[in-house]
Design an enzyme around this catalytic site. Structure first.
Site, short mmCIF file in Angstrom:
data_model
loop_
_atom_site.label_atom_id
_atom_site.label_comp_id
_atom_site.label_asym_id
_atom_site.label_seq_id
_atom_site.Cartn_x
_atom_site.Cartn_y
_atom_site.Cartn_z
N ASN A 60 0.81 -1.23 0.00
CA ASN A 60 0.00 0.00 0.00
C ASN A 60 0.84 1.28 0.00
O ASN A 60 0.36 2.33 -0.43
CB ASN A 60 -0.91 -0.03 1.24
CG ASN A 60 -1.48 1.33 1.57
OD1 ASN A 60 -2.46 1.77 0.98
ND2 ASN A 60 -0.85 2.02 2.53
N TYR A 84 3.67 9.02 -11.27
CA TYR A 84 2.70 8.26 -10.47
C TYR A 84 1.87 7.32 -11.36
O TYR A 84 1.67 6.14 -11.03
CB TYR A 84 1.81 9.26 -9.73
CG TYR A 84 0.83 8.67 -8.75
CD1 TYR A 84 1.23 8.33 -7.45
CD2 TYR A 84 -0.50 8.47 -9.10
CE1 TYR A 84 0.31 7.81 -6.54
CE2 TYR A 84 -1.41 7.96 -8.19
CZ TYR A 84 -1.00 7.63 -6.91
OH TYR A 84 -1.92 7.12 -6.00
P1 NDP Z 1 -0.84 8.60 2.75
O1 NDP Z 1 0.03 9.66 2.18
O2 NDP Z 1 -1.93 8.99 3.69
O3 NDP Z 1 0.07 7.47 3.47
C1 NDP Z 1 1.14 6.91 2.77
C2 NDP Z 1 1.76 5.83 3.59
O4 NDP Z 1 2.86 5.26 2.86
C3 NDP Z 1 2.34 6.34 4.90
O5 NDP Z 1 2.09 5.38 5.91
C4 NDP Z 1 3.85 6.41 4.64
O6 NDP Z 1 4.67 6.23 5.77
C5 NDP Z 1 4.01 5.23 3.70
N1 NDP Z 1 5.23 5.31 2.92
C6 NDP Z 1 5.59 6.26 2.02
N2 NDP Z 1 6.80 5.99 1.52
C7 NDP Z 1 7.24 4.85 2.12
C8 NDP Z 1 8.42 4.08 2.05
N3 NDP Z 1 9.43 4.41 1.22
N4 NDP Z 1 8.52 2.97 2.83
C9 NDP Z 1 7.52 2.62 3.66
N5 NDP Z 1 6.37 3.31 3.78
C10 NDP Z 1 6.23 4.42 3.02
O7 NDP Z 1 -1.42 7.82 1.50
P2 NDP Z 1 -2.88 7.22 1.22
O8 NDP Z 1 -3.36 6.49 2.40
O9 NDP Z 1 -3.72 8.27 0.62
O10 NDP Z 1 -2.54 6.19 0.03
C11 NDP Z 1 -2.23 4.84 0.27
C12 NDP Z 1 -2.04 4.15 -1.08
O11 NDP Z 1 -3.22 4.30 -1.86
C13 NDP Z 1 -0.90 4.75 -1.91
O12 NDP Z 1 -0.27 3.72 -2.62
C14 NDP Z 1 -1.62 5.67 -2.86
O13 NDP Z 1 -0.89 5.88 -4.04
C15 NDP Z 1 -2.89 4.87 -3.12
N6 NDP Z 1 -3.99 5.66 -3.59
C16 NDP Z 1 -4.49 6.69 -2.83
C17 NDP Z 1 -5.54 7.42 -3.31
C18 NDP Z 1 -6.13 8.53 -2.51
O14 NDP Z 1 -7.02 9.18 -3.06
N7 NDP Z 1 -5.75 8.78 -1.28
C19 NDP Z 1 -6.13 7.17 -4.61
C20 NDP Z 1 -5.56 6.06 -5.30
C21 NDP Z 1 -4.51 5.34 -4.80
P3 NDP Z 1 4.92 7.43 6.85
O15 NDP Z 1 3.66 7.48 7.65
O16 NDP Z 1 6.10 6.99 7.64
O17 NDP Z 1 5.16 8.66 6.06
#
Ligand code: NDP
Length: 241
Positions: free
Chosen positions: A83, A148
């Site tokens: 995720n 992306y």
């Molecule tokens: P958030 O920005 O709220 O959270 C992202 C999460 O990813 C955080 O927990 C962050 O960790 C973690 N993360 C980022 N980089 C790394 C890394 N290198 N290693 C480990 N963990 C990492 O994102 P969302 O909840 O909105 O999105 C979750 C997924 O859903 C993503 O893949 C996003 O692309 C996808 N998505 C989201 C949409 C949306 O509308 N929100 C739409 C479509 C897809 P930390 O807390 O430490 O920063």
């Protein structure tokens, strides 16, 4: 209650946080990964009792170490939800190589890194459930997001290829492609742009994290073994794929 060990990358907030909590409520032993937000991960762990593990999923060796620590603490990984994801938006003619590379590494190479370190165990034990979180923008493309969209589109191809490799040994691999979901990632989008986005969503609202959780819970279930290589689009009808 399943007791199965489930890893959720980026699992301490946003969509991943909701997935971790739902899996724990459904009896999975959850390992929630994160990379930088240590204080938030700590309060998540205190509030939910879910174990958290800090490592960069875009780094192959760090992912190997991370999986090793999880397996030592909780046992062999049986469910993996890839995720973790970031955005670094900008039109191509202004995009730096770093912003291209960071998004590909974090969103797509991470799927290789994490799957590579759990797949042999899953194959040996003849059980695995892998769910990769894609995006409507990987299916339809999006202005200002070549990095992306390429990474997310890559996830969909990755999913179908790995699904074929796992099919005979009960390792299913599916993707969920969320539309715009009400998390920090989307709240960072300027209000005016967001209004236009919502106007294009037939159900007339942003998704909530629970909308995505439902799809993931379905796909990781033990008896979801005839569903593999698919992408579940959860986008309020924004893009019918
Ligand atoms: P958030 O920005 O709220 O959270 C992202 C999460 O990813 C955080 O927990 C962050 O960790 C973690 N993360 C980022 N980089 C790394 C890394 N290198 N290693 C480990 N963990 C990492 O994102 P969302 O909840 O909105 O999105 C979750 C997924 O859903 C993503 O893949 C996003 O692309 C996808 N998505 C989201 C949409 C949306 O509308 N929100 C739409 C479509 C897809 P930390 O807390 O430490 O920063």
């Amino acid at each position: 209650m399943t007791g199965r060990v489930a890893v959720v990358t980026g699992g301490t907030r946003g969509i991943g946080g909701a997935i971790s909590e739902a899996l724990a409520k459904n009896g999975y032993q959850v390992a929630a990964n994160y990379v930088g937000s240590t204080d938030r991960a700590k309060s998540f762990q205190e509030r939910t009792g879910i174990a958290t593990f800090r490592f960069d999923v875009g780094d192959f060796e760090a992912s190997r170490e991370g999986v090793k620590r999880i397996e030592q603490e909780l046992g062999p990984v049986e469910v993996l939800v890839n995720n973790a994801g970031i955005t670094r938006d900008g039109t191509l003619h202004k995009m730096s190589f770093e912003n291209w590379d960071e998004v590909i590494r974090t969103n797509l190479t991470s799927c290789f890194n994490m799957c590579r370190h759990v797949i042999e165990g899953m194959r040996d034990r003849k059980f695995g459930r892998i769910v990769n979180i894609g995006s409507v923008n990987g299916q339809a493309g999006q202005y200002g997001q070549v990095n992306y969209a390429a990474a997310k589109s890559g996830i969909h191809g990755f999913t179908k290829a790995l699904a074929q490799e796992g099919a005979k040994v009960n390792v299913t691999v599916n993707a969920v492609a969320p539309g715009y979901v009400n998390t920090e990632m989307v709240r960072a989008v300027p209000d005016k742009v967001l209004e236009k986005i919502i106007a294009r969503i037939p159900v007339g609202r942003l998704g909530e994290t629970d909308d995505i959780v439902r799809a993931v819970l379905f796909l990781v279930a033990d008896d979801a073994d005839f569903m593999t290589g698919s992408t579940m689009s959860v986008n309020g009808g924004q893009h019918m794929y």
